[in-house]
Design an enzyme around this catalytic site. Structure first.
Site, short mmCIF file in Angstrom:
data_model
loop_
_atom_site.label_atom_id
_atom_site.label_comp_id
_atom_site.label_asym_id
_atom_site.label_seq_id
_atom_site.Cartn_x
_atom_site.Cartn_y
_atom_site.Cartn_z
CD1 TRP A 169 -0.12 -1.85 3.50
CD2 TRP A 169 0.47 0.91 3.00
NE1 TRP A 169 0.29 -1.04 4.22
CE2 TRP A 169 1.32 0.51 4.35
CE3 TRP A 169 0.79 1.93 3.29
CZ2 TRP A 169 1.75 1.03 5.65
CZ3 TRP A 169 1.16 3.03 4.40
CH2 TRP A 169 1.86 1.81 4.95
CB CYS A 170 4.45 2.04 1.22
SG CYS A 170 5.74 3.25 0.67
CE1 TYR A 171 3.66 8.21 -5.54
CE2 TYR A 171 5.57 8.85 -3.95
CZ TYR A 171 4.50 8.89 -4.72
OH TYR A 171 5.75 9.69 -6.02
CB THR A 174 3.92 1.73 -5.89
OG1 THR A 174 2.56 1.31 -4.42
CG2 THR A 174 3.25 2.13 -6.95
#
Length: 480
Positions: A169-171, A174
């Protein structure tokens, strides 16, 4: 010529001839009591003269110590890593200083709040970390996914194991993924794990391997760790001392960093991974998940905040896993006062220094009764106290200190939890003045004591003597 008889006529103290006076037992007893009373009252007056008397007043703060105030602190966080611990300062005038490092020191601590080694050096924080410009949605998986079992096995098998601890879920995770997988593929082709076997790039999903990430004190995502085969085993499961990588995250930078790790290791000798200190973007990773933050900051004398939090410009944090529990070892405002000076002043001023260290030694532990995202806030009202002596011809300041009252609370929010100290300085100050007594006043009081006791004793003796004479006359009259 003025005759001696005229001079004697102005005598205030007329003398009665000794032949006409008569001593009595009652007079002697009263004289002894009067002498004892004089000695007792003289002793009390002397003690009062030697004692320090003070007066307290509240005046407008006219501080002579400038427009800035120093805040000293020493705070232990059992669940905040030194890797991301940040001290920030802000105030109502718009000042906003982030991640202060010049006057701050950090030490990794264990669960018992004991330091585990030397000072933790965070190093310079890059203002911008380069990432891959283009995102390839069809990225070829080049790194090896790990779990708890495979991590222990491979960390003992390869001289260099580089692991990307990430969260889906981490920007930032990604953004790192394409360049990480490309770099892993290139390194795999150049240093084949089967034939060369000097380096392996891997990854760990911290949302699935929670225990493995907690074991290595992963608090920010992504965290790139470098494990070396020759490091000492410190804990169970082969936990090694390791390094963190904080450099650029594009493919070219990652490949260059990997090649720098492999270069010192000869192909024929893979048993020991020599440490490479040439790259400033690699620093030792924290050995524990706790941190002690100590030092000082200078703030303007206006309402403001001192904030301790997890901070990074290229990492994400799981607010539900952040625990900002802490123990305040020391927190004070103003110049540091030596214990000897404070002891001397407290001896003179009994009520001074009772609240200048009100929070020292207090624990604020979140046992997760309120679930996650718990911010701990302290509201401090700061008042300056100044002790002035006037024993000489001019006033002299003995001590200046800042005392404070505190109120603490736990609150939940949607943001990353922090520890926040709200401080507000009072526009008034407490002035304690030592008032010295003059020697002439002491002499006047001594004379008053002697004269007063002598006079009162004379009156009592006269009353007692006349009463006895009257009683004798009455008795003679009855008998007559």
């Amino acid at each position: 010529m003025i005759s001696s008889s005229k001079i004697r006529s102005v005598d205030f103290y007329r003398k009665i001839p000794r032949d006409l006076t008569e001593a009595s037992l009652s007079g002697a007893g009263l004289s002894i009591l009067a002498a004892l009373a004089m000695v007792f009252l003289f002793g009390m007056e002397l003690n009062n003269y030697l004692a320090v008397s003070t007066s307290t007043s509240v005046i407008v703060d006219n501080s002579s110590d400038g427009d800035f105030l120093r805040i000293d602190f020493n705070i232990s966080f059992p669940a905040l890593s030194c890797e991301f611990a940040s001290v920030d300062v802000s105030d109502v005038l718009g000042t906003n200083r982030l991640n202060i490092t010049k006057t701050i020191r950090k030490f990794s601590i264990d669960k018992h709040l004991r330091p585990t080694g030397a000072e933790f050096h965070s190093g310079p924080v890059p203002h911008f970390i380069k990432h891959e410009d283009e995102v390839d949605e069809q990225t070829v998986e080049g790194s090896v996914p790990l779990n708890g079992v495979s991590f222990d096995r491979l960390s003992h098998e390869y001289p260099i194991l580089v692991v990307n601890f990430y969260a889906p879920w981490c920007y930032w995770s990604t953004r790192l993924k394409p360049s990480w997988e490309k770099a892993a593929k290139i390194i795999k082709e150049r240093y084949d794990p089967e034939t060369d076997g000097r380096i392996l790039m891997a990854k760990v999903d911290c949302t699935e391997e929670v225990d493995l990430c907690r074991r290595h004190h992963i608090q920010g995502y992504p965290s790139i760790r470098i494990f070396r085969k020759g490091s000492d085993v410190r804990e169970d499961h082969g936990h090694h001392e390791h390094e963190s990588y904080y450099g650029d995250r594009d493919t070219e930078s990652l490949v260059k960093m990997m090649e720098g790790l492999v270069a010192p290791i000869p192909v024929e000798n893979q048993r020991l991974a020599l440490e490479d200190k040439s790259n400033a973007t690699k620093r030792p990773a924290p050995l524990t998940g706790g941190c002690r933050v100590e030092g000082y900051v200078r703030v303007k004398k206006v309402p403001g905040n001192l904030i301790v939090s997890a901070h990074s410009g290229a990492h994400s944090f799981d607010a539900s896993q952040m625990n900002m529990s802490h123990v305040i070892n020391h927190l004070s405002f103003g110049k540091t006062i030596s214990p000897r000076v404070l002891t001397d002043v407290k001896r003179l001023i009994p009520y001074l220094g009772r609240s200048h260290d009100r929070l020292n030694g207090r624990s604020f532990i979140n046992h997760r009764d309120l679930d996650a995202n718990v911010t701990i806030e302290h509201y401090l009202q700061v008042v300056k106290t100044e002790v002035v002596t006037r024993r000489s011809s001019r006033a002299h300041t003995l001590i200046e200190e800042y005392e404070y009252t505190s109120h603490s609370s736990l609150s939940q929010s949607i943001y990353i939890p922090v520890v926040k100290f709200h401080f507000e300085l009072s526009p008034m100050q407490v002035l304690i003045t030592e008032n010295s007594k003059s020697f002439s006043h002491f002499l006047t009081n001594v004379c008053a004591i002697i004269g007063g006791v002598f006079t009162v004793a004379g009156i009592l003796d006269s009353i007692f003597h006349n009463t006895i004479r009257l009683m004798k006359k009455v008795e003679l009259g009855k008998n007559f």
